[in-house]
Write a protein that holds these residues in place. Structure first.
Motif: not given
Length: 848
Positions: A55-62, A68-69, A150-151
């Motif tokens: 559950s630490n794989a990504m932050t909300a910012s990441e 966005n990408k 997501i896409t």
């Protein structure tokens, strides 16, 4: 209410609307732009627990940056109702207050969540992941494989209502009370935690073979079958419980595309999106070499979680876990050593598998007053009074004197296996073949161990071994960037997965004459003979060249010799006039005899002892012996055995023969040499049958003893003599030739091929569920799901398996080779049972 979760046929490209024209082209191109490979898909291990529950794989910012990408520009104008279109990177919603959810035993499934408004989709993903202990990456992929969120460049609100497919069963409409992005993510994550907390309450379970349908709609009608899948871990079991179908080969072959009528795509797409976007689904996996034993001893329940990747070390593999370490040797010995226990501590202090104890040969076991564990080089014993003590466990019986030191240094019999033959002395060194490989020791002291069936061993054998174009190995193989390397006298050999084995010269032999250069390399090159001290000299009958350390001689007939400067034979040979003198050319290098050494020359045999120095005796001149016969004549013992020639050499179709006082020598054009004694039973019967031109054809070697008599092989018959029957013959029919192919061939090669399993003695046979083929030393099985197994002929499991009906019987196909559980227990997994052997019980089985 029912927690039947899923609509499981996730759309092939996750687009659930009909696309036409430019929009359809745009969407297809976007999908095709992604990497399309299922090469690493393992139905039994879709994703490791360490990755799934991180559950630490990504932050909300990441997460926001990632979203966005994926969709830089949203296109609401592409939909008939643009006001309903919001791309996920711009999506804002609310969370609902949730209390901490726990099991009845007090295990937390999800921690409390506060009610919040104005929360972005990225924040929702992160909130749910951290509350429920599930990876943010897993939730992102779940949103993609269910609704393409997501896409998708123009997603409407209904996609967010059913974002993860939660409470959307195959047979009924979705339950509206779970609609909405937060509800879908939270309940899906909670459900995965329920699968983990209550593993036996759901249909698909880790640590056992599960039968999983390929397709949701046609399995019940019999149109599509099921796959037999051994689920290796809880995360994979959870994915199947959430999406209970396994992709068939057509689905896997299609990448992101469409397979056939029996294809489903949910778990395939989950794997593809994750690997395309985030890399491996495996994290720190249980290593492939320790996995079978890991499962056999109870998996994480016993070992805890893996704390480091599997390590490959000379002789085997090991992997560390929170509670201990698993060891698996290349010979299949397995052991689990508990962290902090006496044997583990002492083993670590001794250097582990690379140290003085070698690899463990099984787990520890109880003895009166303590415990014991066997290792390659020692037997370790613990008592409360003495602590850990050791004693040697390998005597090196049958190992040659020259290779013995290397044998012990590399791990003894538990690495090399038992000797397969005696130590062989060859010009330039010694070697000995063992069950698992070959040890080489040069006269200069270089040592190497080459493992049977490995790339360098196969290529070296093809090049002629120590007597071939590579010369002696100058050390064992070692790792280099991208592959491995090994040094030989004449070449440096390199291996990469892309090129296989390639070689380049390692000694330029500058100044070495063209006639002596092969011998120069064969005996060790400049490392042995030193630099040339003069040019190659041509003399009647051959060539020689002087080097710093000695002289190389090569006769016109191809005999070679190296004579070391300053040694007794070299001094006496020079005094006798060298090649042009009384001894003639040397016919080989010196060799050891009892009490001294010896060297053969054209005209004399030279012998050295410490008592007499060098003495010579005149050699057998072979006067009157035919040129095609002379080698066989010498090999048979010369005139001392055959007597003098009584006729000249005779050439007839297929070879030559010559009659001597005591018998006849035959040599075929293929080089088969035979001596048949005059007046003996085979010689009399052979003459009566017409000799080489008769019905028996040419002899193919000397007679040899069998139980109750003797036997001799000829081109057309095998002749047998017993006192009761005299000479009888049996036609020699060629052995049938069977091919090994497809999956069985890969399993055959992986286990050492002909050297280990022998030649095929029957054809590949297809039966329901797979194929099998019999070999000289056992049988290989290959299932339709791609599992190869080997049962050794004459061993306990093979006999019991045959008695149970083989693959069509009550055990089903084997699911891998037998393996050691501990020093007294061996086990093998089958589709329907687990078979266990101990010396006390023999073979016992229990249903899987």
């Amino acid at each position: 209410m029912s927690m039947t979760i899923r609509r499981v046929l996730a759309a092939v490209l996750t687009a659930a609307v009909t696309l036409t024209g430019a929009l359809a082209m745009q969407f297809a191109q976007a999908a095709q732009a992604q990497a399309v490979t299922t090469a690493g898909f393992d139905p039994g291990m879709i994703m490791s627990d360490s990755v799934f529950y991180d559950s630490n794989a990504m932050t909300a910012s990441e997460i926001q940056t990632f979203l966005n990408k994926k969709v830089p520009t949203c296109h609401p104008e592409w939909d008939n109702n643009p006001s309903d279109i919001v791309c996920i990177k711009d999506y804002v919603t609310s969370t609902v207050a949730k209390n901490t959810v726990m099991t009845s035993g007090g295990t937390v499934l999800c921690t409390a969540v506060d009610a919040r408004s104005g929360v972005t989709a990225a924040q929702v993903i992160d909130i749910v992941a951290r509350a429920c202990g599930v990876s943010q990456k897993v939730l992102i992929v779940l949103l993609q494989k269910e609704q393409g969120l997501i896409t998708h460049q123009w997603p409407s609100s209904y996609r967010y209502d059913k974002a993860t497919g939660y409470a959307c069963p195959d047979t009924a409409p979705c339950d509206a009370q779970y609609f909405g992005l937060f509800n879908q993510l939270y309940n899906a994550a909670l459900q995965f935690k329920r699968y983990k907390a209550y593993p036996t309450s759901y249909g698909y379970r880790a640590g056992q073979t599960n039968f999983i349908a390929y397709h949701p709609y046609t399995y019940s009608t019999g149109a599509c079958s099921r796959a037999s899948v051994y689920i290796q871990n809880q995360a994979t079991a959870g994915l199947y419980n959430y999406t209970p179908y396994v992709p068939n080969q057509a689905a896997l072959n299609a990448g992101y595309g469409t397979g056939d009528t029996c294809s489903s795509y949910g778990n395939r797409n989950f794997y593809l999106y994750f690997t395309d976007w985030f890399g491996s689904t495996r994290g720190i996996d249980v290593g492939v070499h320790v996995l079978e034993y890991y499962n056999a001893i109870g998996g994480a329940t016993k070992t805890g979680v893996q704390t480091a990747a599997e390590v490959a070390l000379a002789g085997g593999w090991y992997q560390e876990f929170t509670n201990g370490t698993i060891y698996v040797s290349v010979n299949g010995e397995t052991a689990y050593m508990r962290k902090g226990y006496a044997f583990s501590n002492a083993y670590a202090a001794a250097g582990g598998p690379g140290g003085s104890w070698g690899w463990p040969l099984g787990s520890e076991f109880s003895i009166t007053g303590g415990s014991q564990q066997e290792f390659q080089h020692v037997i370790a014993t613990w008592t409360s009074a003495t602590g850990v003590t050791t004693k040697p466990s390998d005597t090196g019986e049958g190992v040659g004197a020259h290779v013995l030191e290397t044998y012990f240094a590399i791990g003894g019999k538990y690495r090399t296996g038992a000797p397969s033959g005696d130590e062989v002395a060859l010009d330039g060194g010694w070697y000995q073949v063992f069950a698992n490989g070959t040890i080489y020791v040069t006269a200069n002291g270089e040592t190497a161990y080459m493992r049977k069936g490995y790339a360098f061993s196969n290529a070296y054998a093809a090049a002629g071994g120590p007597a071939g174009s590579w010369g002696w190995p100058l050390g064992s193989e070692f790792s280099i960037t991208g592959g491995s390397q090994q040094e030989f006298q004449k070449v440096t050999a390199n291996w990469t997965s892309a090129t296989g084995v390639t070689t380049k010269p390692s000694d330029t032999a500058e100044g070495v004459g063209e006639h002596v250069v092969d011998t120069y390399y064969l005996i060790g090159g400049k490392n042995r003979v030193g630099a040339p001290a003069g040019d190659e000299v041509a003399l009647d009958g051959g060539w020689y060249q002087v080097f710093a350390n000695g002289t190389i001689y090569v006769t016109a007939e191809g005999e070679t010799a190296y004579m070391r400067k300053g040694y007794a034979f070299a001094i006496a040979y020079a005094a006798a006039g060298g090649p042009a003198g009384a001894w003639g050319w040397p016919l080989g290098s010196e060799f050891s005899i009892t009490g001294g050494s010896r060297q053969e020359f054209q005209k004399v045999t030279a012998t050295w002892t410490s008592a007499k120095g060098v003495t010579v005796t005149v050699r057998d001149t072979a006067e009157g012996v035919g040129s095609h016969i002379v080698d066989a004549y010498t090999a048979a013992g010369g005139s001392a055995t055959t007597g003098a020639p009584t006729a000249t050499e005779v050439a007839i179709g297929g070879g030559w023969y010559q009659v001597f006082a005591n018998g006849t020598i035959y040599v075929t054009v293929e080089g088969e040499k035979t001596y048949m004694r005059k007046g003996y039973a085979f010689a009399i019967a052979y003459a009566a049958a017409g000799g080489p031109a008769g019905s028996w054809g040419w002899p193919l070697g000397n007679e040899y003893g069998i139980t109750g008599g003797s036997q001799q092989k000829f081109q057309n018959v095998t002749a047998t003599w017993t006192s009761a029957n005299g000479v009888t013959t049996q036609s020699t029919a060629p052995d049938p030739v069977y091919t090994v192919k497809y999956g069985i061939l890969s399993a055959y090669n992986a286990r050492g091929g002909e050297a280990v399993i022998g030649k095929p003695i029957g054809p590949e046979t297809a039966i329901s569920g797979g194929w099998y083929q019999q070999f000289e030393k056992g049988t290989i099985y290959w299932t339709t799901s791609g599992v190869g197994s080997y049962l050794r002929k004459g061993y306990a499991f093979a006999g019991a398996y045959a008695a149970a009906g083989g693959p069509t019987g009550s055990w089903g196909f084997p699911l891998g080779d037998e393996f050691r559980v501990d020093s007294s227990t061996t086990r093998q997994n089958f589709q329907k049972v687990v078979a266990t052997w101990t010396n006390a019980t023999g073979v016992t089985v229990k249903a899987r």
